[in-house]
Motif scaffolding. Structure first.
Motif, short mmCIF file in Angstrom:
data_model
loop_
_atom_site.label_atom_id
_atom_site.label_comp_id
_atom_site.label_asym_id
_atom_site.label_seq_id
_atom_site.Cartn_x
_atom_site.Cartn_y
_atom_site.Cartn_z
N ALA A 121 -93.67 -34.34 -123.01
CA ALA A 121 -93.91 -35.50 -123.79
C ALA A 121 -94.17 -34.81 -125.41
O ALA A 121 -93.44 -35.58 -126.30
CB ALA A 121 -95.37 -36.15 -123.60
N ILE A 122 -94.60 -34.01 -125.47
CA ILE A 122 -94.68 -33.43 -126.85
C ILE A 122 -93.09 -33.14 -127.17
O ILE A 122 -92.87 -33.10 -128.44
CB ILE A 122 -95.52 -32.06 -126.70
CG1 ILE A 122 -97.07 -32.40 -126.64
CG2 ILE A 122 -95.48 -31.25 -128.11
CD1 ILE A 122 -97.84 -31.14 -126.24
N ALA A 123 -92.44 -32.38 -126.38
CA ALA A 123 -90.96 -32.18 -126.55
C ALA A 123 -90.31 -33.20 -127.29
O ALA A 123 -89.58 -33.26 -128.33
CB ALA A 123 -90.24 -31.36 -125.66
N ARG A 124 -90.33 -34.35 -126.58
CA ARG A 124 -89.87 -35.51 -126.93
C ARG A 124 -90.30 -36.22 -128.31
O ARG A 124 -89.52 -36.68 -129.06
CB ARG A 124 -89.92 -36.73 -125.82
CG ARG A 124 -88.99 -36.52 -124.40
CD ARG A 124 -89.24 -37.82 -123.57
NE ARG A 124 -90.32 -38.39 -123.54
CZ ARG A 124 -91.20 -37.98 -122.49
NH1 ARG A 124 -90.80 -36.79 -121.56
NH2 ARG A 124 -92.24 -38.50 -122.41
N SER B 248 -84.28 -44.51 -125.94
CA SER B 248 -82.66 -44.47 -125.11
C SER B 248 -83.18 -44.62 -123.77
O SER B 248 -84.10 -44.22 -123.30
CB SER B 248 -82.22 -43.08 -125.39
OG SER B 248 -82.86 -42.01 -124.89
N GLU B 249 -82.04 -44.70 -123.01
CA GLU B 249 -82.31 -45.03 -121.60
C GLU B 249 -82.42 -43.57 -120.75
O GLU B 249 -83.04 -43.39 -119.89
CB GLU B 249 -80.97 -45.55 -120.93
CG GLU B 249 -81.15 -45.63 -119.29
CD GLU B 249 -79.81 -46.54 -118.88
OE1 GLU B 249 -79.83 -46.57 -117.62
OE2 GLU B 249 -79.15 -47.27 -119.57
N ALA B 250 -81.72 -42.55 -121.34
CA ALA B 250 -82.19 -41.14 -120.95
C ALA B 250 -83.70 -40.66 -121.21
O ALA B 250 -84.34 -40.24 -120.00
CB ALA B 250 -81.26 -40.03 -121.74
N VAL B 251 -84.23 -41.24 -122.37
CA VAL B 251 -85.47 -40.85 -122.70
C VAL B 251 -86.44 -41.62 -121.51
O VAL B 251 -87.32 -41.09 -120.96
CB VAL B 251 -85.94 -41.00 -124.08
CG1 VAL B 251 -87.42 -41.12 -124.18
CG2 VAL B 251 -85.37 -40.00 -125.03
N HIS C 232 -93.92 -56.55 -117.74
CA HIS C 232 -92.43 -57.04 -117.28
C HIS C 232 -92.26 -56.04 -115.95
O HIS C 232 -91.59 -55.08 -115.81
CB HIS C 232 -91.20 -56.66 -118.36
CG HIS C 232 -91.61 -57.42 -119.41
ND1 HIS C 232 -92.33 -56.73 -120.39
CD2 HIS C 232 -91.09 -58.71 -119.85
CE1 HIS C 232 -92.33 -57.67 -121.40
NE2 HIS C 232 -91.84 -58.77 -121.33
N PRO C 233 -92.83 -56.63 -114.95
CA PRO C 233 -92.53 -55.98 -113.49
C PRO C 233 -91.37 -55.69 -112.93
O PRO C 233 -90.54 -56.57 -113.29
CB PRO C 233 -93.57 -56.66 -112.69
CG PRO C 233 -93.87 -58.15 -113.45
CD PRO C 233 -93.47 -57.83 -114.56
N ARG C 234 -91.07 -54.98 -112.31
CA ARG C 234 -89.79 -54.65 -111.75
C ARG C 234 -88.46 -54.55 -112.46
O ARG C 234 -87.52 -55.30 -112.42
CB ARG C 234 -89.59 -55.83 -110.32
CG ARG C 234 -90.52 -55.65 -109.28
CD ARG C 234 -90.44 -56.45 -108.33
NE ARG C 234 -91.08 -58.10 -108.88
CZ ARG C 234 -92.16 -58.44 -109.23
NH1 ARG C 234 -92.92 -57.58 -108.76
NH2 ARG C 234 -92.33 -59.61 -109.83
N GLU C 235 -88.60 -53.83 -113.52
CA GLU C 235 -87.67 -53.88 -114.58
C GLU C 235 -86.91 -52.41 -114.33
O GLU C 235 -87.19 -51.65 -113.73
CB GLU C 235 -88.24 -53.69 -115.88
CG GLU C 235 -88.63 -54.94 -116.49
CD GLU C 235 -87.60 -55.70 -117.10
OE1 GLU C 235 -86.64 -55.76 -116.61
OE2 GLU C 235 -87.77 -56.30 -118.31
N SER C 236 -85.59 -52.44 -114.60
CA SER C 236 -84.74 -51.23 -114.72
C SER C 236 -84.90 -50.55 -115.76
O SER C 236 -85.50 -50.92 -116.92
CB SER C 236 -83.15 -52.09 -114.65
OG SER C 236 -82.78 -52.39 -115.94
N ALA C 237 -84.36 -49.29 -115.54
CA ALA C 237 -84.48 -48.33 -116.63
C ALA C 237 -83.81 -48.67 -118.02
O ALA C 237 -84.49 -48.69 -119.21
CB ALA C 237 -83.98 -47.04 -116.39
N GLY C 238 -82.72 -49.39 -117.74
CA GLY C 238 -81.95 -50.02 -119.04
C GLY C 238 -82.64 -51.09 -119.68
O GLY C 238 -82.82 -51.10 -120.92
N ARG C 239 -83.20 -51.98 -118.86
CA ARG C 239 -84.16 -53.21 -119.49
C ARG C 239 -85.39 -52.45 -120.21
O ARG C 239 -85.62 -52.94 -121.37
CB ARG C 239 -84.37 -54.07 -118.69
CG ARG C 239 -83.31 -55.04 -118.06
CD ARG C 239 -82.59 -55.66 -119.09
NE ARG C 239 -83.56 -56.81 -119.61
CZ ARG C 239 -83.78 -57.97 -118.98
NH1 ARG C 239 -83.15 -58.37 -117.90
NH2 ARG C 239 -84.72 -58.80 -119.36
#
Length: 323
Positions: free
Chosen positions: A282-285, A36-39, A21-28
């Protein structure tokens, strides 16, 4: 970086979503990846720093993202290991030289002398060490035929020479720890200052003194026991020296101290992710830990395993049965 191809990792989910899905926003992307959007924003920032994704919008709420081509990402992964493969190829070329030289008649190659007498083979080892002025490089591998007294005598001589300033660098066969005599001998020599590394299957038993003499010990073809090939400065000597250095770079550092034989579940997970190429973030998340905690545990694990890279840590951990 390698975990970006893992569909079960956070980075893998985000990258895979962008590929489809190219050109997507972080929310999508967050909705598609189930994160989550923060992650997702944190992952995108990491991937952008590694040239795996890039922004295509103006920033802020309207910012959109695009994945770089997977072939480009895979190529970057392959290039990261290029030095290791180069060393392997170089080793193969140099071993081919050794193969050809070792099968020539010694009488027609002045730099090579064959020693077949068992007593003299052992005597040559002592003479090598006594003649060393700067360093002795060795590859030690089965069969381990020396007696306890032989090893004790070798230890005393090695301690004496190291006290004189001679540097010992030894590559051990990966099974050395299982030998009841050679294993403890290795541990004592490391504690005394020997630089040691381990390799699963070294190609030969070898000793090199300074830039003057190399000794290759091989199983005899036509009778029980071994023979030694004494190699003086020559193109064959340089090939053997290069073989050692190539194998040294590939081998894993050995340490007599570590994190202990027991590993808790958290450290085992951290090691597994380290070996797969996951970053500290990445390990922390993935494990729900603070980044500082991960950085601290990674440092402890690397030190305990005597490793300088995450790849070496993974090899050491696997060898010890931790993974």
């Amino acid at each position: 970086m390698r975990d970006v191809l893992d569909p079960d990792s956070d980075r893998g989910r985000v990258y895979r979503s962008l590929v489809g899905h190219p050109r997507e926003s972080a929310g999508r992307l967050a909705d598609r990846a189930g994160l989550s959007e923060a992650v997702v924003r944190a992952v995108l920032k990491e991937l952008a720093a590694e040239d795996i994704v890039m922004t295509t919008g103006a920033g802020g709420a309207e910012e959109s993202w695009e994945a770089l081509p997977p072939t480009q990402v895979v190529e970057a992964l392959l290039q990261r290991d290029a030095a290791r493969w180069t060393a392997l190829r170089q080793t193969g070329t140099e071993l081919e030289q050794l193969y050809r030289f070792a099968r020539r008649d010694a009488g027609h190659y002045g730099a090579l002398e064959v020693v077949e007498d068992a007593a003299r083979v052992l005597a040559v080892s002592g003479q090598l060490q006594r003649s060393a002025r700067h360093q002795l490089r060795a590859i030690d591998m089965p069969p381990y035929s020396g007696t306890v007294d032989h090893y004790l005598g070798q230890e005393a001589l090695q301690r004496e020479r190291m006290a004189d300033g001679v540097v010992y660098r030894t590559i051990y066969h990966g099974s050395v720890c299982d030998d009841p005599i050679a294993g403890p001998n290795m541990a004592r020599m490391i504690a005394a200052g020997e630089q040691a590394r381990a390799l699963d299957d070294p190609p030969m038993k070898l000793a090199i003194v300074d830039s003057e003499l190399a000794v290759v010990t091989l199983a005899a073809d036509d009778h029980p026991g071994v023979v030694s090939l004494l190699v003086r400065p020559s193109s064959l000597f340089r090939a053997l020296s290069n073989v050692f250095e190539s194998l040294w770079r590939l081998a894993v550092p050995v340490t007599t101290t570590g994190t202990g034989t027991q590993l808790d579940a958290r450290d085992r997970q951290i090691l597994t992710l380290m070996a797969s190429g996951a970053t500290d973030d990445a390990i922390a998340r993935r494990l729900g830990l603070g980044r500082r905690t991960v950085v601290r545990r990674v440092a402890v694990l690397l030190a305990g395993l005597g490793a300088t890279t995450r790849f070496q840590a993974g090899v050491q951990a696997a060898r010890r049965g931790w993974l």
